[in-house]
Write a protein that holds these residues in place. Structure first.
Motif, short mmCIF file in Angstrom:
data_model
loop_
_atom_site.label_atom_id
_atom_site.label_comp_id
_atom_site.label_asym_id
_atom_site.label_seq_id
_atom_site.Cartn_x
_atom_site.Cartn_y
_atom_site.Cartn_z
N ASP A 61 0.83 -1.21 0.00
CA ASP A 61 0.00 0.00 0.00
C ASP A 61 0.87 1.26 0.00
OD1 ASP A 61 -2.31 -1.46 -0.03
OD2 ASP A 61 -2.65 -1.36 2.13
N THR A 62 2.02 1.17 0.68
CA THR A 62 2.93 2.33 0.72
C THR A 62 3.47 2.63 -0.67
OG1 THR A 62 3.58 1.78 2.99
CG2 THR A 62 5.05 3.23 1.75
N GLU A 63 3.77 1.58 -1.45
CA GLU A 63 4.27 1.80 -2.81
C GLU A 63 3.23 2.54 -3.64
OE1 GLU A 63 5.95 -0.63 -6.69
OE2 GLU A 63 4.37 -1.46 -5.44
N ALA A 64 1.97 2.13 -3.51
CA ALA A 64 0.90 2.81 -4.26
C ALA A 64 0.78 4.27 -3.81
CB ALA A 64 -0.42 2.08 -4.05
N ARG A 65 0.96 4.49 -2.50
CA ARG A 65 0.87 5.85 -1.95
C ARG A 65 2.00 6.74 -2.48
NH1 ARG A 65 2.39 7.53 3.10
NH2 ARG A 65 1.37 9.43 3.81
N VAL A 66 3.17 6.16 -2.62
CA VAL A 66 4.31 6.90 -3.17
C VAL A 66 3.97 7.42 -4.57
CG1 VAL A 66 6.67 6.69 -4.06
CG2 VAL A 66 6.11 5.77 -1.82
N GLN A 67 3.40 6.55 -5.38
CA GLN A 67 3.06 6.93 -6.76
C GLN A 67 2.02 8.05 -6.78
OE1 GLN A 67 5.02 5.75 -8.99
NE2 GLN A 67 5.93 4.33 -7.52
N VAL A 68 1.04 7.99 -5.87
CA VAL A 68 -0.01 9.00 -5.82
C VAL A 68 0.58 10.36 -5.44
CG1 VAL A 68 -2.06 9.78 -4.56
CG2 VAL A 68 -1.91 7.42 -5.34
N VAL A 69 1.40 10.39 -4.37
CA VAL A 69 1.96 11.67 -3.88
C VAL A 69 2.87 12.29 -4.94
CG1 VAL A 69 3.49 12.71 -2.16
CG2 VAL A 69 1.75 11.06 -1.45
N LEU A 70 3.72 11.47 -5.56
CA LEU A 70 4.62 12.00 -6.60
C LEU A 70 3.83 12.54 -7.78
CD1 LEU A 70 7.58 9.44 -6.67
CD2 LEU A 70 7.30 11.48 -5.29
N ALA A 71 2.73 11.87 -8.13
CA ALA A 71 1.90 12.33 -9.25
C ALA A 71 1.19 13.63 -8.90
CB ALA A 71 0.89 11.25 -9.62
N LYS A 72 0.63 13.72 -7.68
CA LYS A 72 -0.11 14.92 -7.28
C LYS A 72 0.81 16.14 -7.21
CE LYS A 72 -4.28 13.27 -6.65
NZ LYS A 72 -5.42 13.74 -7.48
#
Length: 620
Positions: free
Chosen positions: A129-140
């Motif tokens: 879940d943390t990996e998915a969160r990393v992608q979201v924050v970097l994208a935002k």
């Protein structure tokens, strides 16, 4: 639960006292903003709390709970210039983030053993879940070029990397110094939603008034070295501060009358004084001291004699501009009219500043032409144009442009008086530019633009580092500004207050001219999104009275079929997850294939759930 305790904190630089005997606490769940004039010591107080600066006074004490994780975002983040973007973000003690870093690095290699170990660590730390969160924050936050070195980034890019690092570390207590600087409006609105989460405890310096309104539950004001606490958001702060000012005004009026009587008495007294008269003299000086500390905000209400605008102002004819493969805008046509007030919005890098520089003739378009009227006098506040000589005093910076400023009706104003209107008291006008805070430097730069008497004023990010008092004063001035006004800003409140239509740089060469404020544009955009969603739902719904029961039966049958497919996929997901828990005997190749299979199953579940939602909405 108390996260921070500050007792009797004091700080001064030479004779200048920033704050004295400041005492307050921050508890779990508090979202507190610190506001004050530029140069009052806001950032200094944050540095003192974080331990970056020492504190004065024998009784001063600052305690942060050792059992919580605290993160501090500075105005100018300190990152290793040799680190890559991704290394800087993953430079943390957060176990799940470390696991993600190991996993991502391993997947870039052909080392099967490293990949096997990385998968095991991801499972141990439950870091998927943390990996998915990393992608979201970097994208935002639109953080790209992950292999680029920090030293090659702009100041704004470094600020976004530091912000991403802090958010991903999931601290218990966030200390943020101007977190919205260098963010575009979309990023700010996403950050606003993130900080509103109830689990976050926050202490920040910000001048974003929508942030203060929507995020904060308490506002702390540092005024003349004293802390005032206001429970509630920005609108509640304004109401409570007004009540305090009214009360203070009453007290000040009484003190002034007393001061006047005492002044007359002191002047009448002979040189030789009795003990009784000496006590009255001491009392007089105490009253004088009280009055000297009274906060007297000045207004920027001045009427500069603006050069008349002719009928032809600025015209854009079929203007286009590209940088490499990026198409900023094409076929742009517009004729500016007198007293127009336009805001320019778009994501960072969309071409907002380039559009402005093309309008002023600083940059040439690829196609088309710009026609500038003979009477146009541009005043361009450029976010990259803050170049003031450090060895100049504040008054000399202004006098280099003009000793006197022409006003309406043949009047004129001295450089000293004009500086006072811009919140530079006489005592501060002899200060060197090198001693000014960031906000004071920007205020002085803004003044150098305005006193040139422009009739076409362009402000590119004027609100960065300006305090709320200055922003209010500037807004009051601009509300009555009679010339053309073009504003680029990430401050939604500032834009809503001043512009009546906006240019939206939508990407792919498109510029939309929206007739209305920024908030009206956002509301219109949201209405369109909801309408589109409703139209899509209606197209799959079963509300048409002419639809046969046979169609309805078919839709319900398909819905049950999708539900069964989701159940099977969920079972498959659990089965694969269990295999990960017993993966000791598997080869690295098998583990990689298993990971891919799990990702595929997750994607299928998401797709089926979307189909289920559309079908169920159609049957309502």
């Amino acid at each position: 639960m108390q996260f921070l305790s500050v007792e009797n904190a004091s700080k001064s630089y030479g004779e200048k006292i920033l704050f004295k005997d400041v005492t307050f606490t921050i508890s779990k769940g508090d979202k507190i903003a610190l506001i004050a004039k530029n140069g009052s010591g806001k950032s200094t107080l944050l540095r003192v709390i974080s331990g970056d600066e020492g504190i004065e006074g024998e009784t001063s004490r600052i305690v942060i709970d050792k059992n919580i994780k605290t993160a501090y975002l500075k105005q100018e983040p300190e990152l290793n210039p040799k680190d890559t973007v991704i290394d800087a973000i993953f430079d943390t003690n957060h176990a799940a983030l470390k696991a993600v870093k190991i996993y991502q690095n391993a997947m870039l290699t052909n080392d099967k053993d490293a990949q096997h170990k990385a998968l095991m660590i991801m499972d141990e730390q439950q870091a998927w879940d943390t990996e998915a969160r990393v992608q979201v924050v970097l994208a935002k936050l639109r953080i790209k070029d992950h292999d680029k070195e920090i030293g090659q980034l702009s100041g704004g890019q470094r600020k976004r990397v530091a912000l991403a690092k802090i958010i991903l570390a999931e601290p218990d207590f966030l200390i943020l110094d101007e977190p919205t600087n260098h963010l575009d409006i979309d990023m700010i609105e996403w950050l606003e939603e993130y900080l509103k989460m109830s689990t976050i405890t926050l202490f920040m310096v910000t001048h974003d008034r929508y942030f203060l309104e929507n995020v904060c539950n308490e506002i702390m004001e540092l005024d003349n070295g004293t802390i005032y606490m206001y429970r509630g958001n920005y609108s509640q702060y304004l109401e409570k501060k007004e009540a305090r000012i009214q009360n203070d005004a009453s007290n000040v009026d009484k003190t002034r009358k007393l001061f006047k009587r005492e002044l007359e008495w002191v002047r009448r007294q002979p040189q030789a004084r009795t003990t009784k008269s000496k006590s009255r003299v001491d009392g007089f000086h105490e009253i004088k001291k009280q009055l000297a500390g009274v906060n007297q905000d000045t207004e920027m209400s001045i009427q500069i004699d603006m050069t008349r605008l002719g009928s032809k102002i600025v015209e854009a004819h079929n203007v286009s501009k590209k940088y490499g493969d990026q198409n900023l805008f094409e076929g742009f046509n517009y004729k500016f009219k007198k007293a127009e007030r336009i805001g320019v919005v778009g994501v960072n890098g969309s071409g907002k500043s380039t559009l402005i520089k093309i309008l002023t003739g600083e940059v040439k378009p690829d196609t088309g032409k710009i026609i500038i009227g003979e009477t146009v006098v541009f005043g361009h506040y450029d976010q990259e144009g803050l170049q003031l000589r450090n060895d100049k005093t504040v008054i000399d910076v202004v006098r280099d442009i003009a000793e006197y400023i022409p006003l309406a009706k043949g009047l004129k104003m001295s450089a000293e008086s004009l500086l006072e209107k811009f919140l530079f008291p006489r005592s501060h006008q002899r200060v060197f530019v090198s001693q000014l805070s960031g906000g004071e430097r920007r205020r002085l730069y803004l003044l150098t633009v305005l006193i040139k008497n422009p009739n076409f004023l362009i402000l590119d990010e004027p609100t960065n580092d300006l305090d709320i008092i200055t922003l209010n004063v500037l807004e009051d001035y601009l509300v009555d500004y009679p010339g053309c006004l073009v504003i680029i800003t990430h401050d939604r409140y500032f834009m809503d207050k001043l512009v009546d239509h906006i240019f939206v740089l939508e990407g792919d060469g498109k510029i939309k001219d929206f007739n209305g404020s920024y908030s009206e544009y956002r509301n219109d955009k949201e209405d369109q999104r909801i309408a589109l969603q409703n139209a899509k739902s209606e197209s799959t719904s079963n509300t048409d009275s002419n639809k046969s029961s046979k169609d309805d039966y078919a839709a319900r049958k398909e819905l049950k079929s999708v539900e069964k497919q989701i159940e099977k996929l969920e079972s498959k997901k659990i089965e694969i997850s269990n295999k990960f828990n017993n993966s000791a005997s598997m080869s690295p190749d098998q583990l990689i294939e298993l990971s891919k299979e799990l990702d595929s199953v997750k994607e299928q579940i998401e797709e089926k759930e979307m189909v289920w939602m559309e079908l169920s909405e159609g049957l309502e």
